[in-house]
Design a protein around this motif. Structure first.
Motif, short mmCIF file in Angstrom:
data_model
loop_
_atom_site.label_atom_id
_atom_site.label_comp_id
_atom_site.label_asym_id
_atom_site.label_seq_id
_atom_site.Cartn_x
_atom_site.Cartn_y
_atom_site.Cartn_z
N ILE A 220 0.86 -1.18 0.00
CA ILE A 220 0.00 0.00 0.00
C ILE A 220 0.90 1.23 0.00
O ILE A 220 1.95 1.25 0.66
CB ILE A 220 -0.95 0.01 1.22
CG1 ILE A 220 -1.82 1.26 1.18
CG2 ILE A 220 -0.18 -0.09 2.52
CD1 ILE A 220 -2.91 1.28 2.25
N GLN A 221 0.50 2.22 -0.76
CA GLN A 221 1.27 3.46 -0.86
C GLN A 221 0.31 4.63 -0.89
O GLN A 221 -0.75 4.56 -1.53
CB GLN A 221 2.14 3.44 -2.12
CG GLN A 221 3.05 4.65 -2.25
CD GLN A 221 3.89 4.61 -3.52
OE1 GLN A 221 4.84 5.36 -3.65
NE2 GLN A 221 3.55 3.74 -4.45
N ASP A 222 0.67 5.69 -0.19
CA ASP A 222 -0.20 6.87 -0.14
C ASP A 222 0.67 8.12 -0.21
O ASP A 222 1.61 8.28 0.58
CB ASP A 222 -1.01 6.87 1.16
CG ASP A 222 -2.05 7.98 1.21
OD1 ASP A 222 -2.29 8.61 0.16
OD2 ASP A 222 -2.62 8.21 2.29
N GLN A 223 0.39 8.97 -1.19
CA GLN A 223 1.04 10.28 -1.25
C GLN A 223 0.01 11.31 -0.84
O GLN A 223 -1.03 11.48 -1.49
CB GLN A 223 1.59 10.58 -2.65
CG GLN A 223 2.21 11.97 -2.75
CD GLN A 223 3.53 11.99 -3.48
OE1 GLN A 223 4.30 11.03 -3.43
NE2 GLN A 223 3.82 13.07 -4.17
N VAL A 224 0.30 11.99 0.26
CA VAL A 224 -0.64 12.92 0.88
C VAL A 224 -0.15 14.35 0.68
O VAL A 224 1.04 14.64 0.91
CB VAL A 224 -0.80 12.63 2.38
CG1 VAL A 224 -1.87 13.53 2.99
CG2 VAL A 224 -1.15 11.17 2.62
N SER A 225 -1.05 15.23 0.25
CA SER A 225 -0.70 16.64 0.06
C SER A 225 -1.53 17.49 1.02
O SER A 225 -2.74 17.30 1.15
CB SER A 225 -0.99 17.07 -1.38
OG SER A 225 -0.21 16.32 -2.30
N LEU A 226 -0.86 18.41 1.67
CA LEU A 226 -1.51 19.39 2.53
C LEU A 226 -0.86 20.74 2.25
O LEU A 226 0.25 21.02 2.72
CB LEU A 226 -1.34 19.02 4.01
CG LEU A 226 -1.88 20.06 5.01
CD1 LEU A 226 -3.38 20.27 4.84
CD2 LEU A 226 -1.55 19.62 6.45
N GLY A 227 -1.51 21.54 1.42
CA GLY A 227 -0.89 22.78 0.99
C GLY A 227 0.37 22.46 0.20
O GLY A 227 0.35 21.70 -0.77
N ASN A 228 1.49 23.00 0.64
CA ASN A 228 2.77 22.75 -0.03
C ASN A 228 3.49 21.53 0.53
O ASN A 228 4.55 21.15 0.02
CB ASN A 228 3.68 23.97 0.09
CG ASN A 228 3.21 25.12 -0.79
OD1 ASN A 228 2.10 25.08 -1.30
ND2 ASN A 228 4.05 26.12 -0.99
N PHE A 229 2.95 20.92 1.57
CA PHE A 229 3.57 19.73 2.15
C PHE A 229 3.16 18.48 1.37
O PHE A 229 2.00 18.32 0.99
CB PHE A 229 3.18 19.56 3.62
CG PHE A 229 4.01 20.37 4.57
CD1 PHE A 229 5.28 19.95 4.93
CD2 PHE A 229 3.51 21.56 5.09
CE1 PHE A 229 6.04 20.70 5.81
CE2 PHE A 229 4.27 22.32 5.97
CZ PHE A 229 5.55 21.90 6.32
N ILE A 230 4.12 17.59 1.16
CA ILE A 230 3.88 16.31 0.50
C ILE A 230 4.48 15.21 1.37
O ILE A 230 5.64 15.30 1.78
CB ILE A 230 4.52 16.26 -0.90
CG1 ILE A 230 3.90 17.33 -1.81
CG2 ILE A 230 4.38 14.88 -1.52
CD1 ILE A 230 4.63 17.49 -3.14
N VAL A 231 3.69 14.19 1.66
CA VAL A 231 4.16 13.04 2.44
C VAL A 231 3.88 11.78 1.63
O VAL A 231 2.75 11.55 1.18
CB VAL A 231 3.46 12.94 3.81
CG1 VAL A 231 3.95 11.70 4.55
CG2 VAL A 231 3.72 14.20 4.63
N ASN A 232 4.90 10.97 1.43
CA ASN A 232 4.74 9.69 0.73
C ASN A 232 5.08 8.57 1.70
O ASN A 232 6.19 8.52 2.24
CB ASN A 232 5.67 9.62 -0.49
CG ASN A 232 5.45 8.35 -1.31
OD1 ASN A 232 5.71 7.25 -0.84
ND2 ASN A 232 5.02 8.51 -2.55
#
Length: 736
Positions: free
Chosen positions: A440-452
């Motif tokens: 499972i993989q999730d790339q999360v965006s919150l404004g300018n923040f990116i978490v993979n």
């Protein structure tokens, strides 16, 4: 390696001591350049390079298993496309890797059997269209570059995405597939070593609606190799058909047949006459130590692949890939015995040969299925991928390794004609490897923040016919965080893990343990607005356990052993893209390695062999069309720094055998003092000139422009490898 050198290496670690200053300096420099780059034509835009075309069905690349541009990925990825292949005159996958930061493309010189490289000091695993393509050693054909439209390099551990994988990274090849618009090319090429190539590539639609698409790729090469008495012939036929019943569905079937005929170009030459002086002179780079007419490395491989892509709606889709391949290898070779007494003779002339014969077959069934989509949860934007994959590989080998059975031959004046009789390969037990993985993989965006973030569970089973199966399982993860500034600068930090089961046993009969690794990486990506230039900087630190290497203490047996632990760190800078009429790729990297644990005392504190401490490369191609329509000129430089050769380890082993015999001890002590500990650095230059006239393109390429004679590496076991001499090719392409 001296104690002083080890301490110097540790102080120079770019991860621990210099990462903040180095990356900050690059960010400031990149920010200062943004105005100049942004002044380019805004309409040219950024070429969107997707990490995988999950929902848009483009399938531009499949290395990240998410529909994410590379500059928004908090991991190191390098891409090389067909335009780069053609412009640089690349003849193999290995050639395409030579202008990539942190990659040593050509570790073992000229070798027509395969593509040898290291990524971050470790050999990568080869994939085709996201599915592993090579299992075992010398069990398949060498990949034909003409079959692919892109080479992708994912650096660092990647088990979360691909299961069994190298700590250094993976190389993924993207096949040519049908396109809706009619087009293609016909190409003829000639060059050094009697090289003659004819190739063609045509694609289009069967019907006016574009529901059925086709592509046919064909390639035939008749050539000699740099080494005498060795051919380098290859035939490829690769048809494919795509069915698009709707705008949301595509099914592609691809078949590939490849047949290669070559032989022993890697002669495992001794140090004397290659790396150090020999009273008999230098060993010629075309030296052939096997037997003409008997020596061969002939391969035949057939593969069938099917991909199904379906989009349920604007947010969710499914992708499935399946490939079955079968291969045959017929391999005969002779080379100098791995006997240190023979190989430590710096004035060697006559050598005793090992006869090696192998007949191998492989049957591979690889599958990958994933569901991908986009969803919002409050302020968070998710790009998700759930999947499972499986591998079923069966290898059947008959082989024999007969030391001394090839008789004696003079390196400088070889007289051929001795082929051992009565030697036939032994029927080795069939081996099989099964793997099942869930990820499972999730790339999360919150404004300018990116978490993979990604998590994976693997279950593997290895079986040797007649023995109990060995089962392993592992859970691996990766996590990356990036902040994308509006200026185009995106700093990131990431952590990733790898897990790679190893088949076989060591010299004592103990089964090998899986190779495990983990990496911490920090970096910056910068893509100026309105351009397709991408500048990246990264620093990393890798820790690896159970590293597999050659057992130096049992030289001559060909046995492998596992080290306890290895630490690797380095710094990589890379810039690629277009600036006006100039297309450029520039790279700089450092790589430091240290063996921290080993069952052999002489290994601890030393480096990994044949890993350059420093590399630099630059390729620039300029379009002179504003002055001379159709004219383009390109120049490249490749600097490969010093690397550890490991002869101090050989010295420890040899001298330990004569501690009670002073005369022999003194003799070998003086002899081994003439063998340097390091491989020297070298610099090679490449060039091209091209001219386009209507639908015709004419081009001349020169690799190793100055014809530099060089060894890419010499190893502690006593062998050296010559690099490629000057190689000139001329070609004409008709593009339609």
């Amino acid at each position: 390696m001296s104690t002083a050198r080890i301490k110097s290496m540790q102080k120079a670690s770019p991860v621990i001591s210099g990462i903040s200053r180095s990356l900050l300096a690059l960010a400031i420099a990149a920010g200062g350049s943004s105005v100049a780059f942004a002044a380019e034509d805004k309409n040219e835009g950024i070429e969107e390079v997707n990490v995988i075309g999950d929902l848009n069905l483009d399938r531009q690349t499949s290395i990240g298993k998410l529909n994410i541009p590379v500059d928004e990925t908090p991991f190191s990825i390098s891409l090389r496309d067909k335009e780069f292949f053609d412009t640089t005159g690349s003849k193999s996958i290995q050639d395409t890797l030579q202008y990539t930061a942190g990659v040593n493309g050509g570790t073992y010189g000229v070798d027509s059997r395969g593509d040898w490289s290291t990524i971050r000091a470790v050999e990568p695993v080869m994939f085709v269209d996201g599915l592993q393509s090579i299992f075992g050693s010398y069990t398949s054909s060498r990949a034909n570059l003409y079959a692919y439209e892109r080479v992708e390099i994912l650096k660092g551990p990647s088990s979360v995405l691909y299961g069994q994988g190298s700590t250094g990274g993976i190389v993924n090849l993207v096949s040519k597939r049908p396109k809706s618009e009619f087009g293609g090319e016909l190409m003829v090429q000639g060059g050094d070593y009697n090289r003659k190539v004819i190739a063609g590539d045509v694609t289009g639609a069967f019907d006016a609606d574009g529901e059925w698409l086709y592509r046919v790729v064909g390639y035939a090469r008749d050539a000699d190799a740099q080494v005498d008495h060795v051919e380098d012939n290859s035939t490829l036929f690769m048809p494919s058909v795509s069915w698009r019943p709707s705008a949301d569905t595509e099914v592609t079937f691809l078949a590939s047949y490849q047949k290669d005929e070559t032989g022993t170009t890697a002669a495992f030459l001794p140090w004397g006459g290659t790396r150090i002086d020999n009273v008999n002179g230098d060993i010629p780079t075309d030296t052939f130590l096997s037997e003409p007419g008997w020596d061969k490395y002939d391969t035949e491989q057939t593969a069938y692949s099917i991909w199904v892509d379906h989009r349920f709606d604007e947010s969710w889709g499914i992708n499935a890939g399946l490939r079955y391949s079968e291969g045959e290898v017929d391999y005969n070779s002779m080379y100098a015995d791995f006997d240190l007494t023979q190989r430590l003779n710096k004035d060697i002339s006559d050598i005793s040969r090992t006869a090696y014969m192998k007949d191998a077959t492989s049957d591979l069934l690889i599958f990958d299925l994933r569901v991908s989509g986009e969803v919002s949860t409050g302020l968070l934007e998710h790009n998700l991928s759930f999947g499972l994959d499986s591998q079923d590989a069966e290898i059947n080998e008959d082989k024999i390794y007969a030391v001394g059975a090839g008789g004696s031959i003079n390196i400088f004046d070889p007289v051929y004609g001795y082929v051992p009789e009565g030697i036939e390969p032994y029927d080795y037990p069939k081996t099989s490897t099964e793997q099942l993985g869930f990820y499972i993989q999730d790339q999360v965006s919150l404004g300018n923040f990116i978490v993979n973030a990604g998590l994976r569970k693997d279950i593997t089973k290895s079986r040797t016919e007649g023995e109990n199966a060995d089962s392993e399982d592992a859970t691996t993860m990766r996590l990356g965080v990036m902040y994308a500034f509006d200026s185009g600068i995106s700093p990131y930090v990431s952590y990733s893990e790898s897990f790679e089961p190893v088949a076989g046993t060591d010299s004592s009969g103990r089964a090998f343990r899986p190779v495990e690794g983990e990496q911490i990486e920090a970096g910056i990506k910068f893509q100026p607005e309105g351009t397709n230039l991408l500048v990246t900087a990264s620093a990393y630190e890798i820790k690896q356990k159970n590293f597999l290497t050659y057992d130096l203490s049992s030289a001559g047996s060909g046995e492998a052993t596992q080290l306890g632990g290895v630490e690797i760190d380095g710094l990589e800078l890379e810039a690629s893209g277009k600036w006006g009429n100039l297309t450029l790729i520039a790279n700089y990297s450092t790589t430091n390695s240290e063996i921290t644990e080993s069952t052999a005392y002489y290994e601890v504190g030393t480096e990994l062999e044949a890993v350059p401490e420093e590399q630099f490369s630059f390729w620039g191609n300029y379009d002179f069309g504003d002055w001379v329509p159709g004219l383009s000129v390109g120049l490249g430089a490749r600097y490969v720094g010093e690397s550890y050769a490991g002869m101090d380890k050989t010295r420890e082993i040899v001298l330990s055998q004569f501690t009670g015999v002073p005369a022999y001890y003194a003799y070998y002590d003086a002899l081994l003092a003439e063998f340097p500990t390091d491989n020297p650095s070298y610099t090679l230059y490449d060039a091209t000139i091209g001219y386009t006239l209507d639908s015709w393109k004419f081009q001349v390429n020169v690799k190793n422009l100055t014809d530099e004679v060089h060894t890419t590496s010499c190893l502690s076991r006593g062998d050296c490898f010559y690099g490629e001499r000057r190689y000139v090719t001329a070609e004409a392409r008709y593009i339609f």
